[in-house]
Design a protein around this motif. Structure first.
Motif, PDB file in Angstrom:
ATOM      1  N   UNK A   1       6.223 -33.307   9.130  1.00  0.00           N
ATOM      2  CA  UNK A   1       7.525 -32.994   9.716  1.00  0.00           C
ATOM      3  C   UNK A   1       8.192 -31.769   9.070  1.00  0.00           C
ATOM      4  N   UNK A   2       7.458 -31.025   8.289  1.00  0.00           N
ATOM      5  CA  UNK A   2       7.979 -29.774   7.723  1.00  0.00           C
ATOM      6  C   UNK A   2       7.076 -28.618   8.126  1.00  0.00           C
ATOM      7  N   UNK A   3       7.557 -27.397   7.910  1.00  0.00           N
ATOM      8  CA  UNK A   3       6.818 -26.215   8.332  1.00  0.00           C
ATOM      9  C   UNK A   3       5.907 -25.685   7.227  1.00  0.00           C
ATOM     10  N   UNK A   4       4.669 -25.399   7.604  1.00  0.00           N
ATOM     11  CA  UNK A   4       3.711 -24.761   6.718  1.00  0.00           C
ATOM     12  C   UNK A   4       3.347 -23.402   7.322  1.00  0.00           C
ATOM     13  N   UNK A   5       3.731 -22.325   6.642  1.00  0.00           N
ATOM     14  CA  UNK A   5       3.405 -20.977   7.101  1.00  0.00           C
ATOM     15  C   UNK A   5       2.062 -20.555   6.513  1.00  0.00           C
ATOM     16  N   UNK A   6       1.208 -20.022   7.370  1.00  0.00           N
ATOM     17  CA  UNK A   6      -0.128 -19.595   6.958  1.00  0.00           C
ATOM     18  C   UNK A   6      -0.280 -18.111   7.270  1.00  0.00           C
ATOM     19  N   UNK A   7      -0.747 -17.329   6.296  1.00  0.00           N
ATOM     20  CA  UNK A   7      -1.018 -15.907   6.501  1.00  0.00           C
ATOM     21  C   UNK A   7      -2.356 -15.571   5.865  1.00  0.00           C
ATOM     22  N   UNK A   8      -3.280 -15.074   6.662  1.00  0.00           N
ATOM     23  CA  UNK A   8      -4.608 -14.692   6.181  1.00  0.00           C
ATOM     24  C   UNK A   8      -4.855 -13.237   6.584  1.00  0.00           C
ATOM     25  N   UNK A   9      -5.249 -12.427   5.636  1.00  0.00           N
ATOM     26  CA  UNK A   9      -5.477 -11.019   5.945  1.00  0.00           C
ATOM     27  C   UNK A   9      -6.626 -10.470   5.117  1.00  0.00           C
ATOM     28  N   UNK A  10      -7.203  -9.389   5.614  1.00  0.00           N
ATOM     29  CA  UNK A  10      -8.243  -8.672   4.897  1.00  0.00           C
ATOM     30  C   UNK A  10      -7.950  -7.184   4.952  1.00  0.00           C
ATOM     31  N   UNK A  11      -8.031  -6.500   3.819  1.00  0.00           N
ATOM     32  CA  UNK A  11      -7.772  -5.065   3.760  1.00  0.00           C
ATOM     33  C   UNK A  11      -9.005  -4.325   3.253  1.00  0.00           C
ATOM     34  N   UNK A  12      -9.109  -3.068   3.638  1.00  0.00           N
ATOM     35  CA  UNK A  12     -10.278  -2.243   3.305  1.00  0.00           C
ATOM     36  C   UNK A  12     -11.563  -3.020   3.610  1.00  0.00           C
ATOM     37  N   UNK A  13     -11.673  -3.472   4.836  1.00  0.00           N
ATOM     38  CA  UNK A  13     -12.778  -4.360   5.208  1.00  0.00           C
ATOM     39  C   UNK A  13     -14.147  -3.713   5.041  1.00  0.00           C
ATOM     40  N   UNK A  14     -14.231  -2.393   5.152  1.00  0.00           N
ATOM     41  CA  UNK A  14     -15.523  -1.721   5.004  1.00  0.00           C
ATOM     42  C   UNK A  14     -15.865  -1.438   3.547  1.00  0.00           C
ATOM     43  N   UNK A  15     -14.998  -1.872   2.629  1.00  0.00           N
ATOM     44  CA  UNK A  15     -15.202  -1.666   1.185  1.00  0.00           C
ATOM     45  C   UNK A  15     -15.374  -0.174   0.864  1.00  0.00           C
ATOM     46  N   UNK A  16     -14.524   0.632   1.483  1.00  0.00           N
ATOM     47  CA  UNK A  16     -14.579   2.081   1.313  1.00  0.00           C
ATOM     48  C   UNK A  16     -14.242   2.471  -0.122  1.00  0.00           C
ATOM     49  N   UNK A  17     -15.048   3.379  -0.691  1.00  0.00           N
ATOM     50  CA  UNK A  17     -14.730   3.955  -1.997  1.00  0.00           C
ATOM     51  C   UNK A  17     -13.889   5.205  -1.774  1.00  0.00           C
ATOM     52  N   UNK A  18     -12.646   5.166  -2.225  1.00  0.00           N
ATOM     53  CA  UNK A  18     -11.721   6.268  -1.968  1.00  0.00           C
ATOM     54  C   UNK A  18     -10.757   6.414  -3.135  1.00  0.00           C
ATOM     55  N   UNK A  19     -10.097   7.561  -3.184  1.00  0.00           N
ATOM     56  CA  UNK A  19      -9.072   7.810  -4.204  1.00  0.00           C
ATOM     57  C   UNK A  19      -7.828   8.336  -3.501  1.00  0.00           C
ATOM     58  N   UNK A  20      -6.732   7.643  -3.690  1.00  0.00           N
ATOM     59  CA  UNK A  20      -5.458   8.104  -3.146  1.00  0.00           C
ATOM     60  C   UNK A  20      -4.938   9.280  -3.965  1.00  0.00           C
ATOM     61  N   UNK A  21      -4.344  10.261  -3.283  1.00  0.00           N
ATOM     62  CA  UNK A  21      -3.874  11.464  -3.975  1.00  0.00           C
ATOM     63  C   UNK A  21      -2.805  11.133  -5.019  1.00  0.00           C
ATOM     64  N   UNK A  22      -2.077  10.017  -4.849  1.00  0.00           N
ATOM     65  CA  UNK A  22      -0.992   9.669  -5.769  1.00  0.00           C
ATOM     66  C   UNK A  22      -1.436   8.686  -6.845  1.00  0.00           C
ATOM     67  N   UNK A  23      -2.735   8.449  -6.959  1.00  0.00           N
ATOM     68  CA  UNK A  23      -3.235   7.575  -8.019  1.00  0.00           C
ATOM     69  C   UNK A  23      -3.286   8.340  -9.339  1.00  0.00           C
ATOM     70  N   UNK A  24      -2.719   7.734 -10.387  1.00  0.00           N
ATOM     71  CA  UNK A  24      -2.765   8.359 -11.710  1.00  0.00           C
ATOM     72  C   UNK A  24      -4.150   8.212 -12.351  1.00  0.00           C
ATOM     73  N   UNK A  25      -5.034   7.463 -11.719  1.00  0.00           N
ATOM     74  CA  UNK A  25      -6.409   7.341 -12.206  1.00  0.00           C
ATOM     75  C   UNK A  25      -7.326   8.369 -11.547  1.00  0.00           C
ATOM     76  N   UNK A  26      -6.759   9.199 -10.693  1.00  0.00           N
ATOM     77  CA  UNK A  26      -7.565  10.198  -9.988  1.00  0.00           C
ATOM     78  C   UNK A  26      -8.254  11.188 -10.928  1.00  0.00           C
ATOM     79  N   UNK A  27      -7.603  11.706 -12.002  1.00  0.00           N
ATOM     80  CA  UNK A  27      -8.293  12.670 -12.885  1.00  0.00           C
ATOM     81  C   UNK A  27      -9.572  12.106 -13.507  1.00  0.00           C
ATOM     82  N   UNK A  28      -9.649  10.772 -13.650  1.00  0.00           N
ATOM     83  CA  UNK A  28     -10.854  10.157 -14.209  1.00  0.00           C
ATOM     84  C   UNK A  28     -11.858   9.806 -13.113  1.00  0.00           C
ATOM     85  N   UNK A  29     -11.533  10.126 -11.861  1.00  0.00           N
ATOM     86  CA  UNK A  29     -12.444   9.826 -10.758  1.00  0.00           C
ATOM     87  C   UNK A  29     -12.568   8.353 -10.461  1.00  0.00           C
ATOM     88  N   UNK A  30     -11.557   7.559 -10.788  1.00  0.00           N
ATOM     89  CA  UNK A  30     -11.604   6.105 -10.595  1.00  0.00           C
ATOM     90  C   UNK A  30     -11.097   5.752  -9.202  1.00  0.00           C
TER      91      UNK A  30
END
Length: 741
Positions: free
Chosen positions: A697-726
């Motif tokens: 008699x109460x509400x159960x909210x369910x949220x299921x999601x998947x991100x970067x589904x192709x498991x892409x190796x990428x570096x965002x321009x604003x990542x501070x780990x970019x100089x190390x190529x991480x």
């Protein structure tokens, strides 16, 4: 200060004004049928209710005066109108069916209007919507808002970027007060947890008129969760699991309201191991965060007040290179240990046709950073990467920042078509060092600003204008004393230039006083691997922005186009001078005039009668350049295109069901500053679904999601780990459950 104490005495005086009641009925305009569970809310009073099975509602203890009422429910146009009390009639409201998203009141702008009525363009997003898309942290979720990106250090540390401006150029408000937590540092995150935060509003452009220094680039305004409706109680418990970090966050809260008193308690815990790419785990991106929030409200006669407290404690690993591969959650050296205390009060005194708002804040930020060289010498090198207990370490960097801020505004009686607000804002802040290293010196900062702004409503246009004067003084213990003054103004107009086409044109100036790091640095900044030398002769940054926003809406389609041109005089930036000290490159703080321009365009298609089907697309771009040599500014996000297909549905067992598929395309960033490198483009695919089911008699909210589904190796321009190529995070699945008691 005498003014503040006088105002507090005024609050303590009992109100002599009468109270009023309001009864009404909400119906469908096309069918005249009663609308059940419609939200009825007075934003100024923070008082609301919902309609019963007959579409009826009742509200009591409303002070005499004129107040805006907002009636909303999914599937109908949100209605907003003013009601003057005493009001003895039955309020009959008819709502128009609509597939357009339900509107909310904008709190970050001074007159608290719906976005459709607002002169300024403000983006508002619910935190629950950001989390349903798989956001691991609050900062991570902000990147889903058009025109907003984040400078990241792994997953746990993120700094907001609004149209290419970040750090002290973006002001953050939480619990109604400005957040102060050493935000000048590249590796200093928000220090906020999404638990107990209802929504975020983004002002994209100079907001110094409303908020003073540091709002030169824009404002992020976090709205805390509302109290329960009068004479009701509710509780909830939630849990989220993230496959990539094998991490989780949990959160539980309870709130209750009577006729006069109301309260909220909420606590949360999050733990994550190192995030994973397709090739490796990124060593020491693990973190642990604990958060507690409490609120107490009181409302009687013509006075309401609330007191909120937030304690946030986090232990964040600082990644340096790829090393140990494990799923341990205890951070390695180096790491940060940060404790944030935020105590705020928000009070309003209502008069017959005016009101006085008083917001006060006490903030205490305790920041410690621990480094390997400060560990005991008798440990073997292989032991340096084991779990360390903090009590055996001395903090290399230890700073305590204490801030008191105040914001007092008087809403004058409405004079014809004019709504006017006058106010005073200020801050007193002290920074003290206790560690072996000193990033910025012991210092005291004092601010005071005086402002006035008006909203003028004409038949075919709305105009908002205002002016403000600010003074900031900075006193450093070793004798440096600086004073900065600035006068700023803004004017904007909203009008319908054609049928169903709304235009907003805003012109505003803003300013930012140099921070302590820019004025006084003289040493190696370990977080950025630079030897930084400050410049005590820096001037205010002063900017002027033109912002044009166009919107078209009908029952099938919404289109928008936002463009801006931002001129920043005396823009402060770091530049290498070719010298090396302690095997580290030397960087100087310099100034040059700069300009930024760009915007966002997009559409939302919801074809009638297929109102359950939504196509959304948006493109955003920003370019930043120095005027002197036409070189590009650093940390400018790459152009990006977002495409989303979303469906909404209801079944016998699932309420408010949804599913989406999203493709985020980030383009190459070749427009880089002299000490940045270019960044390749990439595409990220995400999907998700969820809804609400009944359980006991109460509400159960369910949220299921998947991100970067192709498991892409990428570096965002604003990542501070970019100089190390991480690389940034790889594939991640998120399961979220929230049970309402």
């Amino acid at each position: 200060m005498k003014i503040i104490f006088s105002v507090l005495l005024l609050i303590a005086m009992p109100s002599l004004y009468s109270q009023n009641n309001l009864n009404g009925v909400i119906t469908d305009k096309t069918t005249n049928e009663a609308i059940i569970f419609a939200n009825v809310y007075f934003p100024q009073l923070e008082k609301g209710t919902t309609t019963d099975e007959n579409g009826s509602f009742s509200l009591t203890n409303i002070p005499t005066g004129t107040y805006k009422i907002v009636v909303s429910i999914i599937g109908y146009e949100t209605l907003s109108q003013n009601i003057t009390f005493p009001y003895t009639d039955i309020l009959n409201v008819q709502l128009n069916p609509s597939a357009i998203e339900m509107e909310e009141v904008i709190v970050s702008t001074p007159f608290h209007k719906l976005q459709s009525e607002n002169v300024m363009k403000v983006e508002q997003e619910k935190i629950s919507d950001l989390k349903s898309k798989g956001a691991v942290t609050l900062a991570d979720g902000l990147s889903n808002i058009a025109g907003v990106e984040t400078v990241t250090t792994g997953v746990s540390i993120g700094k907001p970027v609004i149209r290419g401006l970040s750090s002290n150029r973006v002001l953050v408000y939480t619990q109604g007060v400005r957040l102060e937590n050493q935000q000048f540092g590249d590796e200093h995150g928000l220090g906020l947890n999404d638990a107990g935060i209802e929504s975020v509003e983004v002002i994209k452009g100079p907001a110094s008129l409303l908020y003073g220094s540091d709002a030169l680039g824009g404002v992020l305004y976090f709205n805390p969760e509302r109290f329960a409706q009068n004479n009701t109680s509710s509780g909830d418990i939630s849990a989220n699991y993230y496959s990539n970090t094998q991490g989780y966050n949990t959160n539980a809260g309870f709130k209750s309201s009577g006729e006069k008193f109301k309260y909220i308690f909420r606590g949360s815990l999050a733990e994550h191991s190192d995030y994973k790419t397709n090739s490796y785990r990124v060593t020491n991106t693990r973190f642990r965060e604990q958060d507690f929030k409490a609120a107490l409200g009181y409302q009687v006669n013509n006075f309401k007040t609330e007191l909120r407290y937030n304690l946030n404690s986090s232990k964040l690993g600082i990644p340096e290179e790829i090393g140990e591969q494990s799923t341990n959650r205890a951070p390695l050296l180096p790491y940060q240990n940060i404790t944030n205390h935020i105590l705020s009060s928000k009070s309003t005194v209502f008069f017959n046709n005016s009101s006085l708002d008083i917001n006060l804040g006490l903030l205490y930020n305790d920041r410690k950073e621990f480094e390997e060289e400060h560990h005991h010498d008798d440990e073997d090198e292989e032991d340096e990467h084991e779990e360390h207990e903090e009590e055996t370490l001395d903090a290399a960097l230890h700073m305590k920042l204490k801030t008191f801020n105040y914001d007092i505004k008087y809403n004058l009686p409405k004079l014809g078509k004019f709504e006017t607000i006058v106010g005073v804002q200020g801050m007193s802040q002290n920074n003290a060092n206790y560690g072996e290293e000193e990033l910025i010196p012991d210092a005291t900062t004092n601010d005071i600003g005086i402002l006035a702004t008006s909203h003028i409503h004409f038949e075919k246009a709305d105009i908002q204008l205002g002016a403000r004067f600010d003074n900031r003084t900075i006193s450093v213990v070793d004798g440096l004393n600086k004073k900065f003054n600035s006068f700023n103004g803004a004017i904007g107009v909203k009008t319908n230039i054609a049928n169903q086409i709304t235009a907003r044109l805003n012109l505003a100036s803003g300013f930012r006083a140099p921070n302590l790091a820019e004025l006084t640095s003289d040493g190696t900044h370990e977080g950025t691997n630079r030897y930084e030398i400050g410049n005590p002769n820096l001037n205010n940054e002063q900017n002027f922005q033109i912002d044009l926003a166009l919107e078209y809406k009908n029952e099938h389609l919404e289109l928008f186009a936002n463009g801006f041109y931002n001129i920043v005089n005396d823009y402060i930036f770091l530049s290498p001078n070719g010298d090396v000290i302690d095997d580290t490159d030397v960087y100087l703080y310099l100034q040059d005039d700069a300009k930024l321009y760009g915007g966002e365009i997009g559409f939302h298609l919801h074809p009638h009668p297929l109102d359950w089907l939504h196509f959304e697309s948006s493109f955003e771009t920003v370019t930043g350049k120095q005027n002197n040599n036409d070189s590009y500014l650093p940390l400018i996000p790459a152009n990006s295109l977002n495409n989303t297909v979303r469906v909404e549905y209801n079944t016998k067992w699932l309420d408010k069901g949804y599913a989406f598929i999203k493709l985020n395309s980030t383009f190459k960033q070749n427009n880089v500053s002299g000490f940045e490198t270019t960044t390749s483009g990439y595409d990220l695919l995400s999907v998700g679904f969820g809804g609400i089911v009944k359980l006991f008699d109460n509400e159960l909210s369910i949220a299921i999601s998947g991100s970067n589904l192709t498991d892409k190796e990428y570096i965002n321009h604003l990542s501070r780990l970019k100089p190390e190529g991480i690389y940034n995070m790889g594939r991640n699945f998120n399961i979220g459950l929230t049970y309402t008691l």
